[in-house]
Design a protein around this motif. Structure first.
Motif, PDB file in Angstrom:
ATOM      1  N   THR A   1      44.328  52.279  32.517  1.00 46.15           N
ATOM      2  CA  THR A   1      43.206  52.224  33.462  1.00 46.15           C
ATOM      3  C   THR A   1      42.635  50.818  33.556  1.00 46.15           C
ATOM      4  OG1 THR A   1      41.700  52.940  31.712  1.00 46.15           O
ATOM      5  CG2 THR A   1      42.600  54.650  33.153  1.00 46.15           C
ATOM      6  N   THR A   2      42.507  50.135  32.427  1.00 45.90           N
ATOM      7  CA  THR A   2      41.993  48.762  32.482  1.00 45.90           C
ATOM      8  C   THR A   2      43.016  47.830  33.127  1.00 45.90           C
ATOM      9  OG1 THR A   2      42.783  48.347  30.238  1.00 45.90           O
ATOM     10  CG2 THR A   2      40.489  49.044  30.491  1.00 45.90           C
ATOM     11  N   GLN A   3      44.298  48.115  32.895  1.00 42.33           N
ATOM     12  CA  GLN A   3      45.347  47.299  33.514  1.00 42.33           C
ATOM     13  C   GLN A   3      45.345  47.490  35.031  1.00 42.33           C
ATOM     14  OE1 GLN A   3      49.271  48.339  32.198  1.00 42.33           O
ATOM     15  NE2 GLN A   3      50.034  46.258  32.528  1.00 42.33           N
ATOM     16  N   LEU A   4      45.189  48.726  35.485  1.00 43.47           N
ATOM     17  CA  LEU A   4      45.130  48.991  36.913  1.00 43.47           C
ATOM     18  C   LEU A   4      43.885  48.372  37.540  1.00 43.47           C
ATOM     19  CD1 LEU A   4      46.346  52.686  37.130  1.00 43.47           C
ATOM     20  CD2 LEU A   4      47.529  50.640  37.887  1.00 43.47           C
ATOM     21  N   THR A   5      42.766  48.437  36.841  1.00 43.06           N
ATOM     22  CA  THR A   5      41.541  47.826  37.348  1.00 43.06           C
ATOM     23  C   THR A   5      41.702  46.314  37.468  1.00 43.06           C
ATOM     24  OG1 THR A   5      40.276  49.574  36.268  1.00 43.06           O
ATOM     25  CG2 THR A   5      39.058  47.637  36.978  1.00 43.06           C
ATOM     26  N   LEU A   6      42.338  45.705  36.487  1.00 43.06           N
ATOM     27  CA  LEU A   6      42.583  44.270  36.529  1.00 43.06           C
ATOM     28  C   LEU A   6      43.496  43.903  37.696  1.00 43.06           C
ATOM     29  CD1 LEU A   6      42.299  41.477  35.164  1.00 43.06           C
ATOM     30  CD2 LEU A   6      44.342  42.062  33.854  1.00 43.06           C
ATOM     31  N   LEU A   7      44.546  44.694  37.916  1.00 46.32           N
ATOM     32  CA  LEU A   7      45.458  44.421  39.023  1.00 46.32           C
ATOM     33  C   LEU A   7      44.772  44.599  40.372  1.00 46.32           C
ATOM     34  CD1 LEU A   7      48.764  46.008  37.731  1.00 46.32           C
ATOM     35  CD2 LEU A   7      48.259  43.593  38.060  1.00 46.32           C
TER      36      LEU A   7
ATOM     37  N   ILE B   1      42.740  41.568  40.993  1.00 43.24           N
ATOM     38  CA  ILE B   1      43.591  40.445  41.379  1.00 43.24           C
ATOM     39  C   ILE B   1      43.996  40.566  42.846  1.00 43.24           C
ATOM     40  CG2 ILE B   1      45.867  39.401  40.994  1.00 43.24           C
ATOM     41  CD1 ILE B   1      45.468  39.932  38.025  1.00 43.24           C
ATOM     42  N   ILE B   2      44.275  41.803  43.307  1.00 40.03           N
ATOM     43  CA  ILE B   2      44.610  42.006  44.717  1.00 40.03           C
ATOM     44  C   ILE B   2      43.432  41.617  45.600  1.00 40.03           C
ATOM     45  CG2 ILE B   2      45.040  43.775  46.465  1.00 40.03           C
ATOM     46  CD1 ILE B   2      46.827  45.174  44.480  1.00 40.03           C
ATOM     47  N   VAL B   3      42.231  42.047  45.227  1.00 40.10           N
ATOM     48  CA  VAL B   3      41.045  41.725  46.023  1.00 40.10           C
ATOM     49  C   VAL B   3      40.808  40.223  46.028  1.00 40.10           C
ATOM     50  CG1 VAL B   3      38.530  42.002  46.121  1.00 40.10           C
ATOM     51  CG2 VAL B   3      39.995  43.979  45.720  1.00 40.10           C
TER      52      VAL B   3
ATOM     53  N   GLY C   1      43.081  37.901  45.712  1.00 34.92           N
ATOM     54  CA  GLY C   1      44.099  37.328  46.577  1.00 34.92           C
ATOM     55  C   GLY C   1      43.766  37.482  48.045  1.00 34.92           C
ATOM     56  N   LEU C   2      43.294  38.669  48.428  1.00 36.48           N
ATOM     57  CA  LEU C   2      42.921  38.890  49.823  1.00 36.48           C
ATOM     58  C   LEU C   2      41.727  38.030  50.232  1.00 36.48           C
ATOM     59  CD1 LEU C   2      43.376  42.755  50.097  1.00 36.48           C
ATOM     60  CD2 LEU C   2      44.854  40.961  51.006  1.00 36.48           C
ATOM     61  N   LEU C   3      40.771  37.866  49.323  1.00 35.90           N
ATOM     62  CA  LEU C   3      39.633  36.997  49.617  1.00 35.90           C
ATOM     63  C   LEU C   3      40.064  35.539  49.776  1.00 35.90           C
ATOM     64  CD1 LEU C   3      36.862  38.478  47.300  1.00 35.90           C
ATOM     65  CD2 LEU C   3      36.993  38.585  49.789  1.00 35.90           C
ATOM     66  N   LEU C   4      41.018  35.108  48.956  1.00 35.57           N
ATOM     67  CA  LEU C   4      41.524  33.741  49.099  1.00 35.57           C
ATOM     68  C   LEU C   4      42.257  33.554  50.420  1.00 35.57           C
ATOM     69  CD1 LEU C   4      42.798  32.819  45.537  1.00 35.57           C
ATOM     70  CD2 LEU C   4      41.083  31.615  46.874  1.00 35.57           C
ATOM     71  N   ILE C   5      43.003  34.570  50.851  1.00 33.68           N
ATOM     72  CA  ILE C   5      43.688  34.489  52.140  1.00 33.68           C
ATOM     73  C   ILE C   5      42.673  34.381  53.271  1.00 33.68           C
ATOM     74  CG2 ILE C   5      45.132  35.772  53.770  1.00 33.68           C
ATOM     75  CD1 ILE C   5      46.638  36.874  51.312  1.00 33.68           C
TER      76      ILE C   5
ATOM     77  N   ILE D   1      50.311  34.616  46.519  1.00 35.08           N
ATOM     78  CA  ILE D   1      50.918  34.722  45.191  1.00 35.08           C
ATOM     79  C   ILE D   1      50.202  35.778  44.363  1.00 35.08           C
ATOM     80  CG2 ILE D   1      51.228  33.488  43.004  1.00 35.08           C
ATOM     81  CD1 ILE D   1      51.825  30.986  44.698  1.00 35.08           C
ATOM     82  N   LEU D   2      48.882  35.842  44.471  1.00 33.76           N
ATOM     83  CA  LEU D   2      48.126  36.825  43.698  1.00 33.76           C
ATOM     84  C   LEU D   2      48.262  38.244  44.239  1.00 33.76           C
ATOM     85  CD1 LEU D   2      44.777  34.959  42.955  1.00 33.76           C
ATOM     86  CD2 LEU D   2      46.599  35.509  41.364  1.00 33.76           C
ATOM     87  N   SER D   3      48.367  38.389  45.535  1.00 31.01           N
ATOM     88  CA  SER D   3      48.305  39.742  46.098  1.00 31.01           C
ATOM     89  C   SER D   3      49.650  40.455  46.160  1.00 31.01           C
ATOM     90  CB  SER D   3      47.672  39.706  47.480  1.00 31.01           C
ATOM     91  OG  SER D   3      48.488  39.024  48.384  1.00 31.01           O
TER      92      SER D   3
END
Length: 77
Positions: free
Chosen positions: A4-10, A13-15, A17-21, A54-56
């Protein structure tokens, strides 16, 4: 690390990445930023988009694999 913590971290990271885009795109579109920084504004915008991609992208693939495993375990029960 728990799943669960791993999924939350991922997901975070997706969010990120999308914010950086989105921020990289807005840096390329805004006229005031381009006039102030000149050529460096294009480089900064492109770097934000590249880092965001790269992050997303790899995290989406990993989350898809986890979802497929989860669906496989549910269908066996």
């Amino acid at each position: 690390m728990q799943k669960t913590t791993q999924l939350t971290l991922l997901k975070c990271i997706i969010v990120l990445g999308l914010l950086l885009i989105l921020s990289g795109h807005s840096l390329l579109v805004v006229d005031g930023f381009r006039q102030y920084f000149g050529m460096y504004s294009y480089m900064l915008g492109a770097m934000c988009i590249a880092i965001g991609l790269i992050l997303s992208l790899p995290t989406k693939i990993y989350l898809t694999i986890l979802l497929m495993r989860h669906e496989g375990h549910d269908s066996k029960l």
